[in-house]
Design an enzyme around this catalytic site. Structure first.
Site, PDB file in Angstrom:
ATOM      1  N   GLU A   1       0.803  -1.230   0.000  1.00 27.98           N
ATOM      2  CA  GLU A   1       0.000   0.000   0.000  1.00 27.98           C
ATOM      3  C   GLU A   1       0.835   1.278   0.000  1.00 27.98           C
ATOM      4  O   GLU A   1       0.758   2.091   0.945  1.00 27.98           O
ATOM      5  CB  GLU A   1      -0.946   0.000   1.199  1.00 27.98           C
ATOM      6  CG  GLU A   1      -1.900  -1.172   1.205  1.00 27.98           C
ATOM      7  CD  GLU A   1      -2.973  -1.069   2.286  1.00 27.98           C
ATOM      8  OE1 GLU A   1      -2.861  -0.192   3.152  1.00 27.98           O
ATOM      9  OE2 GLU A   1      -3.931  -1.856   2.229  1.00 27.98           O
TER      10      GLU A   1
ATOM     11  N   GLU B   1      -5.582  -8.560   0.474  1.00 26.76           N
ATOM     12  CA  GLU B   1      -6.215  -8.277   1.771  1.00 26.76           C
ATOM     13  C   GLU B   1      -7.677  -7.944   1.541  1.00 26.76           C
ATOM     14  O   GLU B   1      -8.016  -7.197   0.608  1.00 26.76           O
ATOM     15  CB  GLU B   1      -5.582  -7.070   2.487  1.00 26.76           C
ATOM     16  CG  GLU B   1      -4.228  -7.322   3.086  1.00 26.76           C
ATOM     17  CD  GLU B   1      -3.668  -6.085   3.796  1.00 26.76           C
ATOM     18  OE1 GLU B   1      -4.451  -5.289   4.365  1.00 26.76           O
ATOM     19  OE2 GLU B   1      -2.439  -5.920   3.759  1.00 26.76           O
TER      20      GLU B   1
HETATM   21  C1  FCB Z   1      -4.459  -2.413   5.520  1.00 26.96           C
HETATM   22  C2  FCB Z   1      -3.052  -2.737   5.991  1.00 26.96           C
HETATM   23  C3  FCB Z   1      -2.997  -3.798   7.045  1.00 26.96           C
HETATM   24  C4  FCB Z   1      -4.122  -3.664   8.044  1.00 26.96           C
HETATM   25  C5  FCB Z   1      -5.451  -3.569   7.334  1.00 26.96           C
HETATM   26  C6  FCB Z   1      -6.645  -3.513   8.241  1.00 26.96           C
HETATM   27  O1  FCB Z   1      -4.472  -1.127   5.014  1.00 26.96           O
HETATM   28  O2  FCB Z   1      -2.256  -3.168   4.913  1.00 26.96           O
HETATM   29  O3  FCB Z   1      -1.737  -3.749   7.660  1.00 26.96           O
HETATM   30  O4  FCB Z   1      -3.879  -2.562   8.826  1.00 26.96           O
HETATM   31  O5  FCB Z   1      -5.441  -2.442   6.495  1.00 26.96           O
END
Ligand code: FCB
Length: 518
Positions: A236, A436
């Site tokens: 990110e 994610e």
């Molecule tokens: C993302 C991050 C991860 C965690 C999630 C909830 O942005 O990559 O580390 O904090 O959110």
């Protein structure tokens, strides 16, 4: 059950049906070799239990434990050292991943500060790391940490889990980044003032960081790469740049160093793109066949009021800034240095181009943009909107009330957002992984519906012809949620900080049904 939760549950159940949850349980309808697993980072999970599980040499350790920042409410004050202790508990967690969740893959992070607690900048290394350089690096590296990670990665593979390894998940060694000193250097400056000169240990503000990152990447590829299937250079980058450098505690999320400087933010995006390119090349040089991608957080941007042209333009600009700026640099080799949305002379940067073999898409929620009609800053003319991703909840205690259905964190729920961002990422012509997706839900009353509806939306994307090859749920066990600490509960498992015992939430079974296709 409180009425709000009941309503949320019913809505999620309905969404799951509308989105066609059925394919999520039919193994033969997923592409062959599809990866199912969970994702985590090193810093968020490793500390906890015995004090030696913690790594005190990372910028985030200093940032999260600083009494001044705790007092100001920039960080929660929760102790990183009260975490789930993956450093010692990894065997049980990997067993859980395979046996209880039915995973065939896992996304893990490796902490740069553990491998190189001391600077590599003073070594006289060649531009391309050769075997002599590796031997020099062996002497600086913490060999106990190298052995530890090797055992964990090999342990994952022995359990039949394919390994995706993230090299940078927000944290930097303290010798690279001193977030407290950086904050002091920015104190008293206006958001458009130039970046202070002569910063030492400036993190991603320092042009030397990209090279040191590449050295780290080369070393990990050489010494541990045998146990890695997929590489993620950065996690990110736009979140790091925006929350780290356009940071308003209580309103936006905060990442270290948590300053407010538009010129710094746009500079850091460029440095991250350089870091990505350098690490990509470094890994490929050590391991020519490696598959090296980057992980980006994509928000599904929508106009706050679709009938208002300013909001429509604002949403398009937000999409450009938050979703496309980095991908345009890392895949197409176009870096919009002046943040105006056009490709001006000098913004074609061949050295940045083609530096991702796949894209990891992190997706949690849609976001709204309200057009302002004028830029907030001359440093980023495209930034002429007010972004709203987070509403009142753990992520933004002072946020506006949720306009629809939100998670405990304050993120809106809409599984179609995942389908949209996968379509957007597919425009870059790379295979995709959902790296994610998850929900802050301690009670686990929203998560089962969330999971099946988002997985169904991902299946729709595949039906739309998009090459999605895996899904990693955030996260296996509750963990340290950055500035928010342990308020948030993203785990399929809870844990007890005193005993490190894990407790399954009901969603474990839901995940297993999906992963096993039964
Ligand atoms: C993302 C991050 C991860 C965690 C999630 C909830 O942005 O990559 O580390 O904090 O959110």
């Amino acid at each position: 059950m409180p009425a709000r939760r009941l309503v949320a549950l019913l809505i999620l159940a309905a969404l799951a049906v509308v989105a066609g949850a059925a394919p999520a349980t039919a193994a033969d309808r997923w592409p062959r070799g599809f990866l199912w697993g969970t994702a985590a980072s090193g810093f968020q999970t490793e500390a906890g239990g015995r004090p030696s599980n913690a790594d005190r040499r990372s910028d985030w350790w200093a940032f999260a434990n600083d009494p001044g920042l705790i007092g100001e409410g920039v960080v929660s004050g929760d102790r990183v050292a009260r975490g789930p202790g993956f450093w010692s508990q990894w065997r049980g967690d990997l067993d859980r991943a395979r046996d209880r969740l039915g995973s065939n893959a896992i996304r893990l992070g490796i902490e740069w500060s553990r491998i190189f607690p001391r600077s590599t900048a003073t070594l006289d290394l060649g531009e391309r790391i050769d075997s002599g350089d590796l031997r020099r690096l062996d002497r600086v590296a913490d060999q106990r940490a190298v052995r530890h990670y090797r055992t964990v990665l090999a342990g994952a593979r022995r359990r039949g889990l394919k390994v995706m390894l993230t090299l940078n998940h927000f944290t930097l060694p303290l010798w690279v980044h001193d977030p407290l000193a950086v904050r002091r250097a920015f104190a008293g400056r206006a958001p458009d003032d130039p970046v202070p000169e002569g910063l030492r240990r400036g993190g991603w503000l320092d042009p030397g960081t990209a090279d040191e990152f590449a050295t780290f990447a080369a070393y990990v590829a050489a010494r541990l790469g045998r146990h890695v299937d997929l590489w993620a250079t950065l996690n990110e980058p736009l979140v790091q740049a925006s929350q780290g450098y356009v940071s308003i505690p209580g309103v936006t999320g905060v990442k270290a160093p948590g300053v407010l400087s538009y010129p710094a933010a746009i500079h850091v995006v460029e440095q991250l793109a350089l870091g990505n390119a350098a690490a990509y090349d470094a890994i490929h040089r050590q391991r020519p066949g490696a598959r090296v991608g980057l992980v980006t957080n994509l928000l599904d941007w929508r106009p706050d009021d679709p009938s208002r042209p300013l909001d429509v333009a604002g949403a398009a600009h937000a999409d450009q800034v938050f979703n496309r700026l980095f991908l345009d640099a890392a895949v197409r080799g176009v870096y919009d240095t002046n943040g105006n949305g056009a490709t001006d002379p000098g913004e074609r940067r061949p050295a940045l181009r083609g530096k991702a073999d796949f894209l990891g898409v992190n997706h949690y929620s849609p976001a709204r943009a309200q057009g302002l009609g004028a830029p907030l800053t001359a440093s980023i003319p495209l930034f002429d909107f007010s972004p709203h991703q987070i509403f009142a909840g753990h992520g933004s205690p002072m946020g506006l009330p949720c306009p629809t259905t939100c998670t405990d964190f304050g993120w809106e729920i809409d599984p179609q957002g995942l389908r949209h961002v996968l379509a957007e990422a597919a425009e870059y012509g790379r295979p995709l992984y959902v790296t994610e997706n998850g929900i802050d839900d301690e009670e686990d009353d929203q998560r089962p519906g969330f999971l099946s509806s988002y997985v169904a939306a991902m299946h729709q994307a595949i039906d739309d012809g998009i090459d999605v090859r895996g899904y990693f749920h955030w996260s296996l066990v509750d963990n340290f949620e950055w500035a928010e600490g342990f308020r948030a509960h993203f785990g399929l498992y809870a844990f007890d900080p005193a005993t490190l015992r894990r407790t399954a939430r009901p969603s474990v079974r839901a995940f297993r049904r999906i992963a096993r296709g039964s």
